[in-house]
Design a protein around this motif. Structure first.
Motif, mmCIF file in Angstrom:
data_model
loop_
_atom_site.group_PDB
_atom_site.id
_atom_site.type_symbol
_atom_site.label_atom_id
_atom_site.label_comp_id
_atom_site.label_asym_id
_atom_site.label_seq_id
_atom_site.Cartn_x
_atom_site.Cartn_y
_atom_site.Cartn_z
ATOM 1 N N ASN A 198 39.721 -20.585 -58.641
ATOM 2 C CA ASN A 198 41.379 -20.426 -58.229
ATOM 3 C C ASN A 198 40.696 -19.182 -59.464
ATOM 4 O OD1 ASN A 198 41.605 -21.575 -60.644
ATOM 5 N ND2 ASN A 198 43.385 -22.409 -60.189
ATOM 6 N N ARG A 199 39.545 -18.792 -59.740
ATOM 7 C CA ARG A 199 40.338 -17.608 -61.355
ATOM 8 C C ARG A 199 39.762 -16.443 -60.582
ATOM 9 N NH1 ARG A 199 38.628 -21.221 -64.768
ATOM 10 N NH2 ARG A 199 36.861 -21.114 -64.770
ATOM 11 N N GLY A 200 40.287 -15.842 -59.836
ATOM 12 C CA GLY A 200 40.152 -14.541 -59.324
ATOM 13 C C GLY A 200 40.204 -12.953 -60.509
ATOM 14 N N GLU A 201 39.038 -11.890 -60.495
ATOM 15 C CA GLU A 201 40.173 -10.898 -61.395
ATOM 16 C C GLU A 201 39.053 -9.807 -60.137
ATOM 17 O OE1 GLU A 201 36.573 -9.920 -63.701
ATOM 18 O OE2 GLU A 201 38.485 -8.078 -65.007
ATOM 19 N N LEU A 202 40.655 -9.382 -60.403
ATOM 20 C CA LEU A 202 40.906 -7.091 -59.677
ATOM 21 C C LEU A 202 40.865 -7.088 -60.339
ATOM 22 C CD1 LEU A 202 44.425 -8.041 -58.007
ATOM 23 C CD2 LEU A 202 42.288 -7.427 -56.967
ATOM 24 N N ARG A 203 39.924 -5.454 -60.001
ATOM 25 C CA ARG A 203 39.002 -4.992 -60.912
ATOM 26 C C ARG A 203 39.566 -3.438 -60.013
ATOM 27 N NH1 ARG A 203 32.860 -6.994 -62.616
ATOM 28 N NH2 ARG A 203 33.657 -7.651 -63.722
ATOM 29 N N LEU A 217 41.294 5.142 -57.116
ATOM 30 C CA LEU A 217 40.720 5.398 -56.625
ATOM 31 C C LEU A 217 39.844 3.868 -55.715
ATOM 32 C CD1 LEU A 217 38.340 7.318 -59.313
ATOM 33 C CD2 LEU A 217 39.560 7.954 -57.528
ATOM 34 N N GLY A 218 40.405 2.967 -56.257
ATOM 35 C CA GLY A 218 39.774 1.334 -55.785
ATOM 36 C C GLY A 218 40.736 0.199 -56.822
ATOM 37 N N ALA A 219 40.703 -0.596 -55.641
ATOM 38 C CA ALA A 219 41.299 -2.011 -56.197
ATOM 39 C C ALA A 219 40.523 -3.183 -55.159
ATOM 40 C CB ALA A 219 42.803 -2.255 -56.044
ATOM 41 N N PHE A 220 39.732 -4.247 -56.117
ATOM 42 C CA PHE A 220 38.429 -5.313 -55.887
ATOM 43 C C PHE A 220 38.478 -5.725 -56.087
ATOM 44 C CE2 PHE A 220 37.383 -0.794 -56.306
ATOM 45 C CZ PHE A 220 36.382 0.155 -54.851
ATOM 46 N N SER A 221 38.007 -7.209 -55.311
ATOM 47 C CA SER A 221 38.353 -8.654 -55.652
ATOM 48 C C SER A 221 37.531 -9.253 -56.105
ATOM 49 C CB SER A 221 39.120 -9.113 -55.101
ATOM 50 O OG SER A 221 39.330 -10.892 -55.613
ATOM 51 N N GLY A 222 36.011 -9.368 -56.005
ATOM 52 C CA GLY A 222 34.914 -10.156 -55.539
ATOM 53 C C GLY A 222 33.682 -9.752 -55.900
ATOM 54 N N ILE A 228 30.967 -1.711 -57.342
ATOM 55 C CA ILE A 228 32.028 -1.008 -57.163
ATOM 56 C C ILE A 228 32.029 0.743 -57.627
ATOM 57 C CG2 ILE A 228 35.085 -0.532 -58.391
ATOM 58 C CD1 ILE A 228 34.454 -3.676 -58.608
ATOM 59 N N ALA A 229 30.803 0.387 -59.068
ATOM 60 C CA ALA A 229 31.192 2.167 -58.891
ATOM 61 C C ALA A 229 30.144 3.022 -57.742
ATOM 62 C CB ALA A 229 30.475 2.045 -60.067
ATOM 63 N N VAL A 230 29.465 2.036 -57.305
ATOM 64 C CA VAL A 230 29.267 2.878 -55.141
ATOM 65 C C VAL A 230 30.120 3.642 -54.556
ATOM 66 C CG1 VAL A 230 27.688 2.475 -53.882
ATOM 67 C CG2 VAL A 230 26.597 1.629 -56.308
ATOM 68 N N VAL A 231 31.433 2.601 -54.556
ATOM 69 C CA VAL A 231 32.065 2.796 -53.639
ATOM 70 C C VAL A 231 32.650 4.139 -54.528
ATOM 71 C CG1 VAL A 231 34.109 2.138 -52.984
ATOM 72 C CG2 VAL A 231 33.012 0.216 -52.709
ATOM 73 N N ASP A 249 37.547 -0.323 -71.866
ATOM 74 C CA ASP A 249 37.887 -1.189 -73.480
ATOM 75 C C ASP A 249 36.922 -1.336 -73.982
ATOM 76 O OD1 ASP A 249 36.750 -2.600 -70.848
ATOM 77 O OD2 ASP A 249 38.910 -3.470 -70.869
ATOM 78 N N GLY A 250 36.037 -0.990 -73.552
ATOM 79 C CA GLY A 250 34.528 -1.635 -74.320
ATOM 80 C C GLY A 250 33.846 -2.466 -73.020
ATOM 81 N N GLU A 251 34.947 -3.043 -72.013
ATOM 82 C CA GLU A 251 33.637 -4.202 -71.567
ATOM 83 C C GLU A 251 32.124 -3.909 -70.628
ATOM 84 O OE1 GLU A 251 34.118 -6.915 -67.181
ATOM 85 O OE2 GLU A 251 36.283 -6.022 -67.933
ATOM 86 N N ARG A 252 31.299 -4.679 -70.945
ATOM 87 C CA ARG A 252 30.216 -3.344 -70.474
ATOM 88 C C ARG A 252 29.724 -3.707 -69.741
ATOM 89 N NH1 ARG A 252 24.946 -6.907 -74.242
ATOM 90 N NH2 ARG A 252 26.315 -7.997 -75.196
ATOM 91 N N GLY A 253 29.761 -4.738 -68.785
ATOM 92 C CA GLY A 253 29.889 -3.917 -67.474
ATOM 93 C C GLY A 253 30.452 -2.659 -66.804
ATOM 94 N N ILE A 254 31.657 -1.977 -67.440
ATOM 95 C CA ILE A 254 32.507 -1.023 -66.996
ATOM 96 C C ILE A 254 31.159 0.283 -67.472
ATOM 97 C CG2 ILE A 254 34.137 0.653 -67.523
ATOM 98 C CD1 ILE A 254 35.975 -1.857 -67.416
#
Ligand code: ZN
Length: 443
Positions: A198-203, A217-222, A228-231, A249-254
């Motif tokens: 049940n732990r989703g993350e909105l980006r 520019l966008g909101a995504f889940s899953g 997301i960068a492609v979109v 914020d330093g999150e590596r994926g971003i």
């Protein structure tokens, strides 16, 4: 039959006039009995009468002519009901048949620009979307019921929002001044079979344009940050950046997904200081030592940009600023070494990664004179608001449902003006209603 009687009343009104008392009395009775929907229904009825009468008399054409020599006659009427924000508006609109080509049409429907199967007004859809994006669907439908008697059940409100395209995002392809990206947790609908908890993350990705306006520019889940960068990149050609500067914020994926699509990358200072504490804690450092290191780091990275405009600051001051960046980077290097020496490897690794993009805001200013942020507080605020509202909207979102709602929330949050503009265009507000009323009374 009813139509003919109303017509007679109308012509009697225009020939003999009426007293003001009569008008007030009749209007009040109409309001008491049928309220605002009854009043709107009356105006529609009068409009229908006027349009059809003129068409039958061959005086005017409100819709596309059916043939080269149309001659219209009445052919009954159809009853229609519309859900609106003031309640149900019920009307009987006339059907006209062309004696020449045999085609039938409904002049009022063409006049109002209503779709064949439309059963609600767009202004109601806007209102429902706004209320729903503030609170839960269930609470919303109660709320709608209590304001202005709008019978919109939960399932209907849900469907409207799901079908609306009001969550569309910017696809202008412009290069923004700044790009922010961040994520926040929410409770999604779990699916045991698919091993989805049940732990989703909105980006969320936001741009700031040259004028300083925030553009969602966008909101995504899953979705991964790469997806997301492609979109967000959209139709931009290779080499055309999404933004001049990424603030993360330093999150590596971003950083990995977006940094190469931006000219430069600024790490959020606030997050860096906060995460130093966390990584040192992982390395089992004591609290007062963590605090001490955080303080040292804050002192090193806090380089203020001059308050004066770039042009006014003289060359030697600019040179001094560039030197203070070099000094600060040297000092961070020493701090990193200190961390390693004490065996705080996680913290050392973390800070050496973070240090690479710590002073982009100063370099950018030295190069362009543009003042940029060194903290991602703007998107932080947005994400806190998003999390707060989603929490209020009950649990068990589908991924797509949550992302859609997030898009609506950030659109409204970032620019109420854009949101209203979008609807105004859709609602086709032309400022003609006054003219319609005037022309009825003038006839
Ligand atoms: Zn015809």
């Amino acid at each position: 039959m009813q139509d003919i009687i109303t017509l007679k009343v109308l012509s009697a009104v225009s020939e003999n006039g009426f007293s003001l008392d009569e008008l007030v009395f009749q209007t009040r009775e109409l309001f008491d009995k049928e309220g605002l929907p009854g009043f709107i229904g009356l105006i529609l009825r009068l409009t229908d009468e006027k349009i059809c009468m003129q068409m039958v008399q061959g005086k005017s054409e409100y819709s596309q002519p059916c043939c080269s020599e149309p001659r219209y006659e009445y052919q009954g009427s159809l009853s229609r009901r519309f859900r609106t924000s003031v309640g149900i508006v019920a009307i009987n609109w006339r059907r006209l048949r062309c004696c020449n080509c045999g085609r039938t049409n409904i002049p009022l429907r063409d006049f109002l620009g209503i779709d064949l199967y439309q059963s609600k007004t767009l202004e109601l859809e806007k209102m429902v979307t706004e209320i729903v994006s503030e609170q839960s669907y269930r609470r919303s439908s109660n709320h709608l019921g209590s304001i202005g008697n709008i019978p919109v059940p939960k399932s209907t409100a849900h469907r409207w929002v799901a079908q609306s395209d009001c969550d569309q995002m910017d696809d202008s392809g412009e290069t923004f001044d700044m790009l922010f990206a961040d994520g926040t947790g929410y409770k999604r609908r779990p699916d045991k079979a698919a091993k989805v908890n049940n732990r989703g993350e909105l980006r969320v990705a936001l741009g700031v344009d040259k004028s300083g306006s925030i553009v969602p520019l966008g909101a995504f889940s899953g979705k991964s940050w790469d997806e997301i960068a492609v979109v967000v990149r959209g139709e931009r050609q290779d080499g055309k950046p999404i933004a001049d500067m990424l603030v993360s914020d330093g999150e590596r994926g971003i950083a990995q997904s977006f940094a190469q699509s931006c000219n430069s990358h600024q790490r959020c200072h606030w997050h860096t200081v906060r995460d130093l504490n966390y990584t040192m804690w992982q390395d089992k450092a004591k609290k007062d030592e963590r605090k001490k290191m955080q303080k040292e780091l804050s002192a090193i990275i806090g380089i203020e940009l001059p308050e004066e405009d770039f042009e006014i600051v003289d060359g030697s001051d600019k040179k001094a600023l560039a030197e203070s960046v070099a000094d600060a980077e040297y000092d961070i290097g020493k701090l990193i070494k200190k961390l390693y020496d004490k065996g705080y490897v996680t913290a050392g690794d973390y800070l050496s990664r973070a240090s690479k993009n710590m002073f982009s805001y100063v370099r950018r200013w030295l190069l362009t004179g543009i003042v940029g942020p060194r903290a991602s507080s703007m998107i932080e605020r947005m994400m806190r608001e998003l999390a707060r509202r989603l929490k209020r909207m009950a649990f068990g979102w589908s991924e797509e449902g949550a992302a859609r709602m997030a898009r609506i929330i950030i659109k409204r949050f970032t620019s109420a003006e854009q949101w209203d503009k979008y609807w105004k265009k859709k609602l086709m507000i032309k400022g003609n209603v006054v003219l319609v009323l005037r022309s009825i009374t003038a006839n």
